[in-house]
Design an enzyme around this catalytic site. Structure first.
Site, mmCIF file in Angstrom:
data_model
loop_
_atom_site.group_PDB
_atom_site.id
_atom_site.type_symbol
_atom_site.label_atom_id
_atom_site.label_comp_id
_atom_site.label_asym_id
_atom_site.label_seq_id
_atom_site.Cartn_x
_atom_site.Cartn_y
_atom_site.Cartn_z
ATOM 1 N N ASP A 1 0.872 -1.168 0.000
ATOM 2 C CA ASP A 1 0.000 0.000 0.000
ATOM 3 C C ASP A 1 0.915 1.226 0.000
ATOM 4 O OD1 ASP A 1 -0.826 0.274 3.549
ATOM 5 O OD2 ASP A 1 1.053 0.341 2.434
ATOM 6 N N SER A 2 0.331 2.420 -0.057
ATOM 7 C CA SER A 2 1.172 3.608 -0.324
ATOM 8 C C SER A 2 1.561 4.349 0.947
ATOM 9 C CB SER A 2 0.369 4.579 -1.191
ATOM 10 O OG SER A 2 -0.782 4.978 -0.441
ATOM 11 N N GLY A 3 0.990 3.950 2.082
ATOM 12 C CA GLY A 3 1.244 4.709 3.293
ATOM 13 C C GLY A 3 0.141 5.709 3.585
ATOM 14 N N GLY A 4 -0.730 5.924 2.620
ATOM 15 C CA GLY A 4 -1.816 6.889 2.783
ATOM 16 C C GLY A 4 -2.649 6.585 4.022
ATOM 17 N N PHE A 5 -3.016 5.345 4.187
ATOM 18 C CA PHE A 5 -3.890 4.973 5.304
ATOM 19 C C PHE A 5 -3.165 5.107 6.640
ATOM 20 C CE2 PHE A 5 -7.401 3.179 7.380
ATOM 21 C CZ PHE A 5 -6.972 2.241 8.298
ATOM 22 N N ASP B 1 -2.795 8.492 -1.532
ATOM 23 C CA ASP B 1 -4.066 9.229 -1.472
ATOM 24 C C ASP B 1 -4.356 9.628 -0.025
ATOM 25 O OD1 ASP B 1 -4.511 6.801 -0.300
ATOM 26 O OD2 ASP B 1 -6.491 6.522 -1.192
ATOM 27 N N GLN C 1 -11.825 7.187 -3.823
ATOM 28 C CA GLN C 1 -12.271 7.626 -2.511
ATOM 29 C C GLN C 1 -13.667 8.262 -2.643
ATOM 30 O OE1 GLN C 1 -11.049 7.032 0.402
ATOM 31 N NE2 GLN C 1 -8.921 6.434 0.055
ATOM 32 N N GLY D 1 -11.084 4.140 1.712
ATOM 33 C CA GLY D 1 -11.947 4.943 2.565
ATOM 34 C C GLY D 1 -13.100 4.190 3.183
ATOM 35 N N ASP E 1 -7.896 -7.316 1.592
ATOM 36 C CA ASP E 1 -6.828 -7.522 2.574
ATOM 37 C C ASP E 1 -7.332 -7.081 3.943
ATOM 38 O OD1 ASP E 1 -6.263 -4.403 2.191
ATOM 39 O OD2 ASP E 1 -5.178 -5.123 3.976
ATOM 40 N N CYS F 1 -12.803 -28.044 9.433
ATOM 41 C CA CYS F 1 -11.593 -27.477 8.827
ATOM 42 C C CYS F 1 -10.534 -28.565 8.676
ATOM 43 C CB CYS F 1 -11.053 -26.352 9.722
ATOM 44 S SG CYS F 1 -9.575 -25.548 9.058
ATOM 45 N N CYS G 1 -7.286 -27.860 8.023
ATOM 46 C CA CYS G 1 -5.972 -27.205 8.015
ATOM 47 C C CYS G 1 -5.013 -27.961 8.922
ATOM 48 C CB CYS G 1 -6.093 -25.744 8.467
ATOM 49 S SG CYS G 1 -6.085 -25.482 10.250
ATOM 50 N N CYS H 1 -5.961 -27.874 12.611
ATOM 51 C CA CYS H 1 -7.150 -28.665 12.981
ATOM 52 C C CYS H 1 -6.936 -30.159 12.812
ATOM 53 C CB CYS H 1 -8.354 -28.199 12.170
ATOM 54 S SG CYS H 1 -8.827 -26.516 12.603
ATOM 55 N N HIS I 1 -4.549 -21.294 11.326
ATOM 56 C CA HIS I 1 -5.961 -21.659 11.113
ATOM 57 C C HIS I 1 -6.780 -20.480 10.582
ATOM 58 C CE1 HIS I 1 -10.052 -23.020 11.683
ATOM 59 N NE2 HIS I 1 -10.258 -21.842 12.259
HETATM 60 C C1 LIG Z 1 -9.060 -1.616 8.376
HETATM 61 N N1 LIG Z 1 -9.712 -0.653 7.550
HETATM 62 C C2 LIG Z 1 -9.056 -0.084 6.478
HETATM 63 N N2 LIG Z 1 -9.575 0.890 5.723
HETATM 64 C C3 LIG Z 1 -8.629 1.215 4.819
HETATM 65 C C4 LIG Z 1 -8.596 2.192 3.837
HETATM 66 C C5 LIG Z 1 -7.451 2.329 3.069
HETATM 67 C C6 LIG Z 1 -7.365 3.413 2.060
HETATM 68 O O1 LIG Z 1 -8.328 4.072 1.743
HETATM 69 N N3 LIG Z 1 -6.133 3.627 1.577
HETATM 70 N N4 LIG Z 1 -5.927 4.665 0.713
HETATM 71 C C7 LIG Z 1 -6.374 1.479 3.250
HETATM 72 C C8 LIG Z 1 -6.407 0.510 4.235
HETATM 73 C C9 LIG Z 1 -7.530 0.394 5.022
HETATM 74 N N5 LIG Z 1 -7.817 -0.423 6.086
HETATM 75 ZN ZN LIG Z 2 -8.256 -25.155 10.870
#
Ligand SMILES: CNc1nc2cc(C(=O)NN)ccc2[nH]1
Ligand SMILES: [Zn+2]
Length: 373
Positions: free
Chosen positions: A93-97, A147, A190, A217, A267, A305, A307, A310, A336
């Site tokens: 990711d870009s670091g924005g969050f 962003d 966004q 967002g 993610d 499960c 895995c 388990c 798990h």
């Molecule tokens: C856990 N909630 C959550 N919301 C997110 C939103 C962004 C985002 O808008 N990045 N530009 C990134 C990671 C996030 N993780």
């Molecule tokens: Zn499991």
């Protein structure tokens, strides 16, 4: 070769789609969940275990790796794949969050964001150009534009100014992107809960022709029905021949509901984070293994499960390890939980193939204990 998306089929019962994303480090079917490896490790898991459980792409955080160990060291190692010995795909990711969620002392300007290191307090500055420089040094397969991820709720006026700046920053990210041929750069849509602003953001970004797009967002404290409503009017605005990535979403119900609304990639730190306090996702809902009722319960965490955890260990044993704060206990719970979500996405893809994702949702929600709408 950059990032390409192959739309395989759309579910006849819902808006879900089965696809395949091709990256320089392999291809993966979608909808897909990406385990989060913030500091170049999915906490307590080895790359071999990640491969064994079926993980094909993982996420790492630019902000954290910039601070520690520094992108220069990772670049000297030959990039993130070499540094952490992971041969699958990587998205950073870009670091924005992080800038907006970790650091309260910040000043947003057109040039970029001034803020403080959330550990040392030292003054820092991130800009679209700086975020691209760091990600180009880390060398992931997919990078994210820099962003602003505004808080929830936010006034329409604030959100409009933010969306327009995020679009200008996206343009600057494309300009600053050094390796377009072997690193795909995704734009981030966004606009908060506002349909007109999500539309404006989508139009701005899709006119810049990124190989994939994220919905940012969300999962920032809004109710689930707000997230679902935003997805309903946002995914149709996104190109259907490119991947759609919903950032920060990873509870079982949100993964299913996001897939139904046309999302391809997800993610979230949830599975790995709750595993480290002994909370397990199971087909019958959440299980808090520290609970005394499991002291003599020699069944697996989840009888449905298959895995590694388990198949080989009991609730009683894992409860004992977790209560004793034994590292191996958290390895078992992490394995798990990640397997549970990766397996859930396998079942979602299967349901799309068979045009029955709506039925699958109802069965899963019933068994897991999610209240149906
Ligand atoms: C856990 N909630 C959550 N919301 C997110 C939103 C962004 C985002 O808008 N990045 N530009 C990134 C990671 C996030 N993780
Ligand atoms: Zn499991």
């Amino acid at each position: 070769m950059a990032i390409t998306y192959e739309l395989i089929k759309t579910c006849k019962q819902t808006g879900a789609r089965l696809g395949k994303v091709h990256t320089p480090h392999g291809s993966f079917e979608t909808p897909m969940f990406m385990p989060v490896g913030t500091l170049a490790t999915v906490k307590t898991m080895s790359p071999e275990e990640l491969e064994q459980m079926g993980a094909q792409i993982i996420l790492s955080n630019t902000y954290h790796l910039w601070l520690r160990p520094g992108e220069d060291i990772i670049q000297e190692a030959g990039g993130l794949h070499n540094f952490m010995n992971w041969n699958g795909s990587i998205l950073t990711d870009s670091g924005g969050f992080q800038v907006f969620s970790l650091s309260d002392l910040r000043k947003i300007e057109e040039e970029g964001v001034h803020f403080r290191n959330h550990i040392s307090g030292e003054k820092l500055f991130l800009s679209p150009e700086k975020a691209m420089h760091i990600q180009n040094a880390l060398g992931p397969d997919i990078m994210m534009a820099f962003d602003e991820c505004p808080p929830y709720p936010a006034e329409h006026k604030y959100m409009k100014d933010s969306v327009e700046r995020t679009s200008r920053w996206a343009e600057r990210c494309l300009e600053a992107h050094q390796r377009p041929h072997d690193q795909g750069l995704f734009g981030i849509i966004q606009g908060g809960e506002y349909e007109d602003l999500r539309r404006q953001s989508a139009q701005d970004l899709t006119s810049m022709d990124f190989p994939g797009y994220a919905i940012g967002g969300l999962s920032v404290g809004e109710p689930k029905d707000v997230m679902n409503r935003v997805l309903e009017f946002t995914t149709p605005l996104m190109p259907d021949q490119k991947p759609r990535y919903l950032m920060g979403v990873g509870s079982p119900d949100s993964l299913i509901d996001g897939s139904i609304r046309g999302v391809d990639m997800f993610d979230c730190v949830l599975p790995t984070r709750i595993a480290r306090n002994g909370t397990l996702m199971t087909s019958e809902g959440r299980l808090v293994v520290r609970n005394a009722k499991f002291a003599r319960d020699f069944r697996p965490i989840d009888e449905n499960c298959d895995c590694h955890t388990c198949r080989n260990y009991s609730r009683a044993y894992i409860r004992h390890l977790v209560k004793a704060n034994e590292t191996f206990g958290f390895r078992l719970t992490t394995y798990h939980n990640l397997y549970f979500l990766l397996n859930l996405m396998r079942q979602v893809r299967e349901a799309i193939r068979e045009d029955r994702l709506g039925d699958f949702r109802d069965e899963f929600f019933e068994q897991y204990g999610f209240n149906k709408p």
